[in-house]
Design an enzyme around this catalytic site. Sequence first.
Site, mmCIF file in Angstrom:
data_model
loop_
_atom_site.group_PDB
_atom_site.id
_atom_site.type_symbol
_atom_site.label_atom_id
_atom_site.label_comp_id
_atom_site.label_asym_id
_atom_site.label_seq_id
_atom_site.Cartn_x
_atom_site.Cartn_y
_atom_site.Cartn_z
ATOM 1 N N THR A 188 -9.577 5.588 5.491
ATOM 2 C CA THR A 188 -8.961 5.618 4.161
ATOM 3 C C THR A 188 -9.692 6.638 3.282
ATOM 4 O OG1 THR A 188 -8.235 3.345 4.291
ATOM 5 C CG2 THR A 188 -8.719 4.158 2.092
ATOM 6 N N ARG A 221 2.906 -5.328 5.226
ATOM 7 C CA ARG A 221 1.566 -5.712 4.764
ATOM 8 C C ARG A 221 1.079 -4.710 3.700
ATOM 9 N NH1 ARG A 221 -3.661 -2.911 4.827
ATOM 10 N NH2 ARG A 221 -5.283 -4.448 5.139
ATOM 11 N N ASP A 254 -5.630 -3.525 0.093
ATOM 12 C CA ASP A 254 -6.333 -3.496 -1.192
ATOM 13 C C ASP A 254 -6.167 -2.189 -1.964
ATOM 14 O OD1 ASP A 254 -7.965 -2.425 1.047
ATOM 15 O OD2 ASP A 254 -9.246 -1.805 -0.612
ATOM 16 N N THR A 303 -13.019 0.770 0.506
ATOM 17 C CA THR A 303 -12.459 0.991 1.838
ATOM 18 C C THR A 303 -12.963 -0.128 2.736
ATOM 19 O OG1 THR A 303 -12.525 2.433 3.783
ATOM 20 C CG2 THR A 303 -14.345 2.663 2.224
ATOM 21 N N GLY A 304 -12.216 -0.415 3.794
ATOM 22 C CA GLY A 304 -12.597 -1.506 4.677
ATOM 23 C C GLY A 304 -11.412 -2.425 4.886
#
Length: 303
Positions: A171, A199, A202, A221-222
Amino acid sequence: MWAIVIHGGAGQITSTSEREHEVLLEAVKSGAEVLASGGSALDAVEKAVLVMEDSGLFNAGSGSCLNIAGEVEMDAAIMSGGRAGAVACVKRIKNPIKAARKVMELTDHVILSGEFAERFAIKMGLETSNFITEEKMERYRKLMEVFNRKEWYYKLNKDLLDRYPELIHGTVGAVAIDSKRELAAATSTGGVWLKLPGRIGDSAVIGAGTYADERVAISATGIGEYIIKMGFGIRASVMAEMGMKADEIARALIAKTSSEFGRGIAGVIVVDRNYRIGVDYNTAGMRRGWMRSDMKRPVVVDL
Ligand code: ASP
């Protein structure tokens, strides 16, 4: 004075190509140029993210991953000066970050998703593109084999990421503060490989993966689901209000994430109103770069 920080995703980064390094450098420089010439933090973060979206080397824009149906569904958000805009689940918009800015500037909403978001962006003159490449399909087929052997399914937890850490990196995001002390944040992503259609992660959620107010700006990010549950952006805002500095905020967000959900989950970049920079992550690595008006040249960290 001004400052910009960018990220190219957190995760298991085993190597960075010369080209990836160049793109990260180009992203910081292009944002820094905007700021150095008196431009806004908003323009700077958009520019930096655009460079990374267009490179095809990160999980955003043309480099976006595929969902379980073999489609691209991208999320992006931008925020500055009390205004925010985001798009979610767009399949064909060449630069989702531009679409997010259009939502911010031309609608009363914060997030538009799916088909209408796309129709709106196209109507506003944004380009479309097909991001499904043979290389991505090859990777998709390999992941689907694992999926079909029932060795893997969409259960994003620590064990899963320990086994397939490469699934979440890539990202892109940027945070900046300009000479007028205006803060801005922007994030753009293809999401997570083999996510379910529809989906939303965040990155598109203002107050979670993307947030900027008059004290602080963050881009995360994550694994999006954890970042949403943690409310990274809102937490950062409260911490800044309490007087915490950018680096303390980054560390506190990641420490809390580690204690709540374990390691291997997230990374964050932060800038505060006093031009301080913060970066932290609990994944193996996070590509990142930054530049401030008092520095001679930008710094890029590849791993
Ligand atoms: N946070 C993004 C998402 O969950 C993925 C990433 O940062 O790599 O959609």
